[in-house]
Design a protein around this motif. Structure first.
Motif, mmCIF file in Angstrom:
data_model
loop_
_atom_site.group_PDB
_atom_site.id
_atom_site.type_symbol
_atom_site.label_atom_id
_atom_site.label_comp_id
_atom_site.label_asym_id
_atom_site.label_seq_id
_atom_site.Cartn_x
_atom_site.Cartn_y
_atom_site.Cartn_z
ATOM 1 N N ASN A 216 9.781 3.312 7.430
ATOM 2 C CA ASN A 216 8.776 2.770 8.337
ATOM 3 C C ASN A 216 9.356 1.842 9.387
ATOM 4 N N ASP B 148 0.902 8.251 9.617
ATOM 5 C CA ASP B 148 -0.474 8.083 9.159
ATOM 6 C C ASP B 148 -0.461 8.258 7.641
ATOM 7 N N PRO B 149 -1.386 7.615 6.931
ATOM 8 C CA PRO B 149 -1.354 7.734 5.469
ATOM 9 C C PRO B 149 -1.969 8.999 4.894
ATOM 10 N N PHE C 218 6.304 5.470 11.618
ATOM 11 C CA PHE C 218 5.263 5.727 10.627
ATOM 12 C C PHE C 218 4.139 6.471 11.314
ATOM 13 N N ARG D 176 2.543 -0.088 -6.448
ATOM 14 C CA ARG D 176 3.771 -0.316 -5.702
ATOM 15 C C ARG D 176 4.479 -1.607 -6.078
ATOM 16 N N TRP E 147 -9.198 7.960 0.734
ATOM 17 C CA TRP E 147 -8.297 8.314 -0.353
ATOM 18 C C TRP E 147 -8.833 7.735 -1.652
ATOM 19 N N SER F 199 0.253 11.012 2.539
ATOM 20 C CA SER F 199 1.121 10.199 1.661
ATOM 21 C C SER F 199 2.596 10.450 1.926
ATOM 22 N N ILE G 127 0.846 -1.177 0.000
ATOM 23 C CA ILE G 127 0.000 0.000 0.000
ATOM 24 C C ILE G 127 0.897 1.248 0.000
ATOM 25 N N GLY G 128 0.345 2.385 -0.387
ATOM 26 C CA GLY G 128 1.106 3.638 -0.410
ATOM 27 C C GLY G 128 1.464 4.050 -1.817
ATOM 28 N N GLY H 110 4.733 8.604 3.681
ATOM 29 C CA GLY H 110 5.548 7.445 4.003
ATOM 30 C C GLY H 110 6.743 7.223 3.100
ATOM 31 N N TYR I 114 -0.891 0.679 12.438
ATOM 32 C CA TYR I 114 0.306 0.897 11.638
ATOM 33 C C TYR I 114 1.188 2.007 12.174
ATOM 34 N N SER I 115 0.654 2.926 12.982
ATOM 35 C CA SER I 115 1.488 3.984 13.544
ATOM 36 C C SER I 115 2.502 3.363 14.504
#
Length: 416
Positions: A299, A305-306, A303, A110, A222, A309, A49-50, A311, A282-283
């Motif tokens: 990461n 937060d998304p 990390f 990705r 998103w 963007s 992801i990302g 990351g 994920y944080s």
């Protein structure tokens, strides 16, 4: 490669993880003539992801000899961000910003992007081994890794230095007990890819769309258009809000997509192209980003937060800083990892953190959707949204918390 456990393989730098941070760090070190071994437990291509990059990252890709390959790969062009909340909208063009530098970038699948980067690192001299897992590390001036291949055979690697770019795998933080609680509340995301079939002109495919739930400002979406008519779609909220059984994830995400007007209009019943996934907790944070013989990249260290963007940009910035600090050290220069790496990297992370925290309190949303924005301040905000979170000529980098608080107060007092 000799996998007899009694023998030790020697290398200048071992890199754990072949994602963007690991690939860029490996390329920079190999280009400088250092022997580099990248150890990756998975096989590429693999999903990650990302997908939405920030323009700041382009400079680091260029430095690592990867830019031409990225430009020629056919990814979706990106020049900004579009925000939506009920009937309000706000659009930022990253080419119109306070900080000089790249104003455009790409939105990428990705699996393709990450494979492209590590291939370029290998072409420039880095040795890459997929399906190899780091089991332990002896720290010190000359750290030693114990590595296992997929056949269960183990071997040892002695390196002058180890860079952990293992992402959410967080290899060294787990092995060395470096993890500390994140101060960010636990959030989760439901996400997938859809076949969007967006009519021409219905939306700006050159921008990521960030939409806020009409009834819950702590819930956001998103929408990232990708090449070939695909779109990455996700919803982020408090973990318990998205805590549904796996069999109900698709229905839950579809329901949430229907509740936000912009997403509902643009994607409607667009078919999912892969199972709806959930990621939570994920944080992350660590007590330090370096130690005897090692440093943490991207990461693997922290990390946030998304939402913005950040990351991949933080990951590439960390690779740039770590590689240059390490090259000086390997050349015999005395370096201070706290002053040369940890402190400078955290400056930008802290800038992003201030923006993330105020997004969820609603303060930054008030600023973004304020109708009478000052062009000069817009360009300062745009620069940070474009990834330029280390440029201290920008007041919102030099003192982000105080500046954002004052700006919010001004927006709330002003008419309109």
């Amino acid at each position: 490669m000799n996998t007899q456990s009694g023998e030790v393989e020697r290398i200048d730098v071992a890199v754990i993880g072949a994602g963007p941070a690991g690939a860029v760090a490996a390329a920079l070190l190999a280009r400088a003539g250092r022997s580099v071994l990248v150890l990756e437990r998975q096989h590429f291509p693999r999903f990650s992801i990302g997908e939405s990059l920030l323009p700041q990252s382009m400079a680091y890709l260029d430095e690592a000899g990867m830019l031409q390959a990225v430009v020629e790969a056919g990814f979706q062009y990106k020049n900004g961000a579009f925000f939506a909340y009920r009937e309000k909208t706000s659009s930022f063009d990253f080419r119109d910003k306070h900080t000089d530098g790249w104003g455009t970038t790409y939105q990428v699948e990705r699996a393709v992007f990450d494979q492209l980067l590590i291939r370029r690192a290998a072409e420039q001299g880095a040795q890459v081994r997929f399906g190899h897992t780091v089991r332990s590390m002896e720290t010190g001036a000359a750290p030693v890794l114990e590595v296992a291949d997929e056949g269960g055979r183990t071997y040892r690697v002695a390196a002058q230095f180890v860079l952990d770019a293992s992402g959410f795998g967080r290899v060294l933080p787990r092995l060395l007990g470096l993890e500390t609680p994140s101060h960010m509340p636990e959030r989760a995301a439901l996400f997938s890819h859809v076949r969007d079939a967006l009519p021409a002109g219905s939306t700006d495919r050159d921008k990521i769309c960030v939409a806020v739930h009409p009834e819950r400002r702590d819930v956001w979406y998103w929408m990232i258009p990708l090449a070939g008519g695909r779109t990455s779609i996700g919803c982020v909220a408090a973990a318990e809000f998205l805590d549904v059984p796996e069999a109900q994830r698709e229905a839950r995400l579809r329901e949430l997509m229907g509740e936000e007007p912009t997403i509902a209009r643009l994607l409607g019943d667009a078919p999912f192209l892969m199972p709806v996934n959930r990621i939570a907790g994920y944080s992350a944070n660590v007590e330090r980003l370096h130690g005897p013989g090692f440093a943490l990249l991207g990461n693997a260290g922290e990390f946030l937060d998304p939402v913005f963007s950040s990351g991949v940009t933080i990951a590439l910035r960390s690779a740039h800083l770590a590689a240059h600090t390490l090259l000086r050290q390997l050349a015999g220069e005395r370096v201070d990892w706290a002053a040369d790496y940890d402190g400078p990297l955290r400056k930008g992370i802290d800038t992003f953190r201030a923006f993330v925290e105020r997004w969820y309190t609603g303060e930054l949303q008030d600023i973004v959707f304020y109708p009478n924005q000052t062009p000069k301040i817009r360009r300062m905000i745009s620069a940070i949204l474009a990834g330029y979170a280390w440029d201290e000529t920008n007041p919102y980098v030099a003192d982000p918390e105080r500046r954002l608080t004052a700006l919010h107060e001004t927006c709330m007092m002003a008419p309109g």
